[in-house]
Design a protein around this motif. Structure first.
Motif, PDB file in Angstrom:
ATOM      1  N   PRO A  31       0.826  -1.203   0.000  1.00 60.43           N
ATOM      2  CA  PRO A  31       0.000   0.000   0.000  1.00 60.43           C
ATOM      3  C   PRO A  31       0.864   1.259   0.000  1.00 60.43           C
ATOM      4  O   PRO A  31       1.921   1.308   0.632  1.00 60.43           O
ATOM      5  CB  PRO A  31      -0.817  -0.093   1.294  1.00 60.43           C
ATOM      6  N   ALA A  32       0.410   2.253  -0.743  1.00 60.56           N
ATOM      7  CA  ALA A  32       1.143   3.516  -0.806  1.00 60.56           C
ATOM      8  C   ALA A  32       1.052   4.213   0.543  1.00 60.56           C
ATOM      9  O   ALA A  32       0.019   4.211   1.198  1.00 60.56           O
ATOM     10  CB  ALA A  32       0.565   4.403  -1.891  1.00 60.56           C
ATOM     11  N   GLY A  33       2.119   4.779   0.958  1.00 64.31           N
ATOM     12  CA  GLY A  33       2.157   5.494   2.230  1.00 64.31           C
ATOM     13  C   GLY A  33       3.332   6.436   2.230  1.00 64.31           C
ATOM     14  O   GLY A  33       4.207   6.360   1.366  1.00 64.31           O
ATOM     15  N   PRO A  34       3.357   7.304   3.190  1.00 70.16           N
ATOM     16  CA  PRO A  34       4.492   8.234   3.225  1.00 70.16           C
ATOM     17  C   PRO A  34       5.795   7.494   3.540  1.00 70.16           C
ATOM     18  O   PRO A  34       5.815   6.577   4.360  1.00 70.16           O
ATOM     19  CB  PRO A  34       4.132   9.202   4.345  1.00 70.16           C
ATOM     20  N   ALA A  35       6.836   7.895   2.854  1.00 65.61           N
ATOM     21  CA  ALA A  35       8.145   7.298   3.107  1.00 65.61           C
ATOM     22  C   ALA A  35       8.673   7.832   4.433  1.00 65.61           C
ATOM     23  O   ALA A  35       8.474   9.009   4.755  1.00 65.61           O
ATOM     24  CB  ALA A  35       9.101   7.650   1.977  1.00 65.61           C
TER      25      ALA A  35
END
Length: 65
Positions: A31-35
């Motif tokens: 899932p995309a998320g903040p790095a």
């Protein structure tokens, strides 16, 4: 009595493994998320490496040599 030692892996076996991994990779969606923000070196402290371990790592070649 037959030799019970398995044959070494071949390049064909590695090619098959790479193909299997390439086919499975789309099933493992992250899932995309903040790095996470990088930690500045000034905040890293208290890490100690035993001299024997440091010598061992120092004498290892770089990956891919």
């Amino acid at each position: 009595m037959p030799n019970s030692v398995p044959p070494p892996e071949s390049e064909a076996g590695l090619t098959v493994l790479r193909g299997d991994c390439a086919r499975m990779a789309p099933h493992w969606v992250v899932p995309a998320g903040p790095a996470p923000a990088p930690v500045p070196p000034s905040l890293i402290h208290g890490v100690r490496v035993p001299p024997a371990s440091a010598r061992l790592i120092d004498q290892m070649s770089e990956y891919g040599d």
